[in-house]
Each structure stands twice: as structure tokens, then as C-alpha cells.
Design a protein around this motif. Structure first.
Motif, short mmCIF file in Angstrom:
data_model
loop_
_atom_site.label_atom_id
_atom_site.label_comp_id
_atom_site.label_asym_id
_atom_site.label_seq_id
_atom_site.Cartn_x
_atom_site.Cartn_y
_atom_site.Cartn_z
N GLY A 182 6.61 30.95 51.30
CA GLY A 182 5.97 31.21 50.02
C GLY A 182 4.47 31.35 50.19
O GLY A 182 3.80 30.49 50.77
N GLU A 183 3.94 32.46 49.70
CA GLU A 183 2.51 32.73 49.83
C GLU A 183 1.71 32.04 48.72
O GLU A 183 2.26 31.69 47.67
CB GLU A 183 2.25 34.24 49.79
N ARG A 184 0.44 31.89 48.94
CA ARG A 184 -0.43 31.22 47.97
C ARG A 184 -0.37 31.95 46.63
O ARG A 184 -0.66 33.14 46.54
CB ARG A 184 -1.87 31.20 48.48
N PRO A 185 0.00 31.26 45.55
CA PRO A 185 0.08 31.93 44.25
C PRO A 185 -1.30 32.34 43.76
O PRO A 185 -2.30 31.67 44.01
CB PRO A 185 0.68 30.86 43.33
N GLY A 186 -1.32 33.47 43.06
CA GLY A 186 -2.56 33.92 42.43
C GLY A 186 -2.36 34.04 40.94
O GLY A 186 -1.31 33.69 40.39
N LEU A 187 -3.35 34.58 40.27
CA LEU A 187 -3.27 34.72 38.82
C LEU A 187 -2.50 35.96 38.39
O LEU A 187 -2.31 36.19 37.20
CB LEU A 187 -4.68 34.74 38.23
N SER A 188 -2.08 36.77 39.36
CA SER A 188 -1.23 37.91 39.06
C SER A 188 0.21 37.68 39.51
O SER A 188 1.14 38.17 38.88
CB SER A 188 -1.77 39.18 39.73
N VAL A 189 0.39 36.98 40.62
CA VAL A 189 1.72 36.76 41.19
C VAL A 189 1.84 35.31 41.65
O VAL A 189 0.99 34.83 42.40
CB VAL A 189 1.99 37.70 42.38
N ALA A 190 2.90 34.63 41.23
CA ALA A 190 3.13 33.25 41.64
C ALA A 190 4.34 33.10 42.54
O ALA A 190 4.63 32.00 43.02
CB ALA A 190 3.30 32.35 40.42
N ASP A 191 5.07 34.20 42.79
CA ASP A 191 6.33 34.10 43.54
C ASP A 191 6.39 35.09 44.69
O ASP A 191 7.43 35.67 44.99
CB ASP A 191 7.52 34.32 42.60
N SER A 192 5.26 35.29 45.38
CA SER A 192 5.22 36.25 46.48
C SER A 192 5.65 35.59 47.79
O SER A 192 5.22 34.50 48.13
CB SER A 192 3.80 36.82 46.63
N LEU A 193 6.50 36.31 48.51
CA LEU A 193 7.04 35.82 49.78
C LEU A 193 6.42 36.61 50.93
O LEU A 193 6.18 37.81 50.81
CB LEU A 193 8.55 36.00 49.79
N GLY A 194 6.16 35.93 52.05
CA GLY A 194 5.67 36.60 53.24
C GLY A 194 6.58 36.33 54.42
O GLY A 194 7.30 35.32 54.45
N ASN A 211 2.78 38.84 63.50
CA ASN A 211 2.69 39.96 62.58
C ASN A 211 3.18 39.49 61.22
O ASN A 211 4.10 38.67 61.13
CB ASN A 211 3.54 41.14 63.05
N CYS A 212 2.57 40.00 60.17
CA CYS A 212 2.89 39.55 58.83
C CYS A 212 3.28 40.72 57.93
O CYS A 212 2.64 41.77 57.96
CB CYS A 212 1.69 38.81 58.22
N VAL A 213 4.34 40.51 57.18
CA VAL A 213 4.73 41.43 56.11
C VAL A 213 4.66 40.61 54.82
O VAL A 213 5.37 39.62 54.68
CB VAL A 213 6.16 41.98 56.31
N SER A 214 3.79 41.00 53.90
CA SER A 214 3.53 40.15 52.74
C SER A 214 3.81 40.87 51.43
O SER A 214 4.22 42.03 51.40
CB SER A 214 2.08 39.66 52.75
N ASN A 215 3.59 40.14 50.34
CA ASN A 215 3.71 40.69 48.99
C ASN A 215 5.14 41.11 48.67
O ASN A 215 5.37 42.13 48.00
CB ASN A 215 2.75 41.86 48.80
N ILE A 216 6.12 40.32 49.11
CA ILE A 216 7.53 40.61 48.85
C ILE A 216 7.93 39.87 47.57
O ILE A 216 8.05 38.64 47.56
CB ILE A 216 8.41 40.17 50.03
N HIS A 217 8.09 40.59 46.49
CA HIS A 217 8.53 39.99 45.23
C HIS A 217 8.97 41.11 44.27
O HIS A 217 8.27 41.46 43.34
CB HIS A 217 7.43 39.13 44.59
N ASP A 220 8.04 44.02 41.16
CA ASP A 220 6.64 44.45 41.14
C ASP A 220 6.02 44.54 42.53
O ASP A 220 5.05 45.27 42.71
CB ASP A 220 5.81 43.50 40.28
N GLY A 221 6.55 43.81 43.49
CA GLY A 221 6.03 43.85 44.84
C GLY A 221 6.97 44.59 45.77
O GLY A 221 7.83 45.37 45.35
N LEU A 222 6.83 44.35 47.07
CA LEU A 222 7.67 44.99 48.07
C LEU A 222 9.12 44.51 47.90
O LEU A 222 9.38 43.32 47.72
CB LEU A 222 7.16 44.62 49.47
N GLY A 223 10.07 45.45 47.93
CA GLY A 223 11.47 45.11 47.76
C GLY A 223 12.09 44.57 49.03
O GLY A 223 11.55 44.72 50.13
N TYR A 224 13.25 43.95 48.90
CA TYR A 224 13.91 43.34 50.05
C TYR A 224 14.25 44.37 51.12
O TYR A 224 14.01 44.14 52.32
CB TYR A 224 15.20 42.63 49.61
#
Length: 264
Positions: A182-194, A211-217, A220-224
């Protein structure tokens, strides 16, 4: 009083179509919030407070390891181990990042066997992200790999930082470890996975070796499926190159070109 906190006597120019509205549909960022006198409109203030509360809740929400293990079993991973870092509480985890990088005890009971890939589901700074997206991403990875790799039993890690995966991967004897965290929540996204990929995991690996692939949610974010394809290309590249990190690049093709560290 209007919903924006102003009076009902709205000036004619203020009743025009909002030019920011089409752009708001393209981003989660807060743009064109407007104003009410010298302050933000009430609607914008309340939305900001709600987002802040959601981010705080995501950080402190405990990970339901039993429910997560059951969901993993339903997609084909019946053997799940649960480990913890040396952080004894959520408060200590947040104050002491170093404790989240090392296991609380001996990992010798993990089922070592020299699997090609180890998968760690770690709560990180947003247990909510792991609870909502972890199993879906694991299922997408399994589908993308289509049986090409031997996968170790999935490990669920609590009070975990990324580097805890180095200890787990080494204990599993995995050639490559993937830490879904679970990535650090922000004020736009609280459920982003890396996803952090480390080839030849062992204690002491640096972030430059991952290597990192982030913003999976989704949605609205990157799909599975898209995330799984990127991870699959990086995994293939790491196996070919013999290492991960700054030397490994993904360019969106089936086999990533490999470099000595510069951009390709």
C-alpha cells in the motif's frame, strides 16, 4: 445561502458555464476550486476535509489477514504465511521506518524451495489498498504468467516496509520477489497499490536495485491487467539481465531492452 457559501444574489457573470468543469473530468487533482469571498467555497473545503480523513483512515486501518488469506485461496493460493516486522504497533511503525524493514522473528518456517517468484502482500502505508486491490492484482499476475514460473506460497506481511521483502524472498529462496504494498495515501487517492520487484533478494538490497510499478487502483489508476503486463516484462528482463533496478528499463515491448544504467 448557496452551497458554495455565498449569498443567493449571484452576479450574472458568476452564472456562466464553469470553464474548469471539462478539465476536472480528466484529473483527480483539485483544480479551479473557485472562491467565496476571500475563502474557498464550502463545497471545496468539505471535500478536502473528507479526503484528508480518508487518507488518515487508510493509514491506520488494520489489515484483515484472515480475510486476505481466504480471498487468496479463492484465486488459487491456498497456502499463505503471515509474518510481521519488528514494529510492534501501528504507531511504532509510523515513527520507526527502520523497524518495518526487518522481520520480527525467524523466517525459517517459511516454505523455502527455490521458487522462481515470491509474492509478498504488505500493508505498507495503506492497508486499505492491499485489502481492495491485492488479490485482484495477484490473480492478474497469475493469468499473465500462464504457468511460466514456479510461484512460492504467498506471504502476507504486516507493519511492513518494502525492504522486508528482501528477508522474505531470501527465506523463500525465490529468484525474484515482488512486494505488493500500500502506497502513501494522498488527498486524491487513498487506496493506491505499488509493486516493487527485486531480483536475487537478500537483506541489504538498496532501492536502486528495485523496479517499481505504482499507482495501481482501478478504475481511476492503473488497472490490474496493465500492471501485470508491465511487471511481466520487468520480470523477464530481470531474469535475462541477472539484476533489477536502475539497469533495467521497461519500454512497453515484450522483452525490455537492457542497459547499463542509462536511459534507452
Amino acid at each position: 445561502m448557496t452551497e458554495d457559501g455565498g449569498s443567493g444574489d449571484t452576479a450574472p457573470w458568476a452564472r456562466r458555464a464553469d470553464p474548469w468543469e471539462p478539465m476536472r473530468a480528466l484529473t483527480r487533482a483539485r483544480i479551479g476550486l473557485g472562491r467565496s469571498g476571500d475563502a474557498l467555497p464550502t463545497r471545496s473545503v468539505l471535500a478536502l476535509r473528507a479526503a484528508h480523513a480518508a487518507a488518515r483512515d487508510a493509514v491506520h486501518q488494520p489489515l484483515d489477514t484472515a480475510a486476505l488469506s481466504a480471498a487468496l485461496a479463492a484465486v488459487g493460493f491456498p497456502e499463505t504465511a503471515v509474518v510481521s516486522s519488528r514494529a510492534r504497533s501501528r504507531a511504532e511503525y509510523l515513527r520507526r521506518p527502520d523497524l518495518g524493514r526487518v522481520p520480527a522473528g525467524d523466517l525459517s518456517e517459511l516454505p523455502g524451495g527455490g521458487a522462481e517468484v515470491g509474492i509478498v502482500l504488505a500493508d505498507g502505508l495503506s492497508p486499505r489498498a492491499v485489502a481492495e486491490h491485492g488479490v485482484g492484482l495477484v490473480a492478474a499476475l497469475q493469468s499473465e504468467w500462464a504457468g511460466r514460473y514456479a510461484i512460492a506460497p504467498v506471504v502476507v506481511a504486516v507493519q511492513a516496509r518494502v525492504a522486508l521483502g528482501d528477508h522474505i524472498g531470501a527465506a523463500l529462496g525465490a529468484r525474484t520477489v515482488l512486494v505488493l504494498i500500500g502506497e502513501r495515501p494522498g488527498l486524491s487517492v487513498a487506496d493506491s497499490l505499488g509493486v516493487y520487484l527485486t531480483h536475487d533478494p537478500m537483506p541489504g538490497r538498496s532501492d536502486a536495485e528495485r523496479n517499481c510499478v505504482s499507482n495501481i487502483h482501478p478504475p481511476d489508476g492503473l488497472g490490474y491487467s496493465d500492471a501485470a503486463r508491465v511487471v511481466a516484462r520487468l520480470l523477464e528482463g530481470a531474469r535475462t539481465l541477472g539484476r533489477s533496478g536502475v539497469s533495467l528499463k521497461d519500454t512497453g515491448v515484450s522483452a525490455p531492452p537492457l542497459s547499463g544504467g542509462g536511459e534507452v
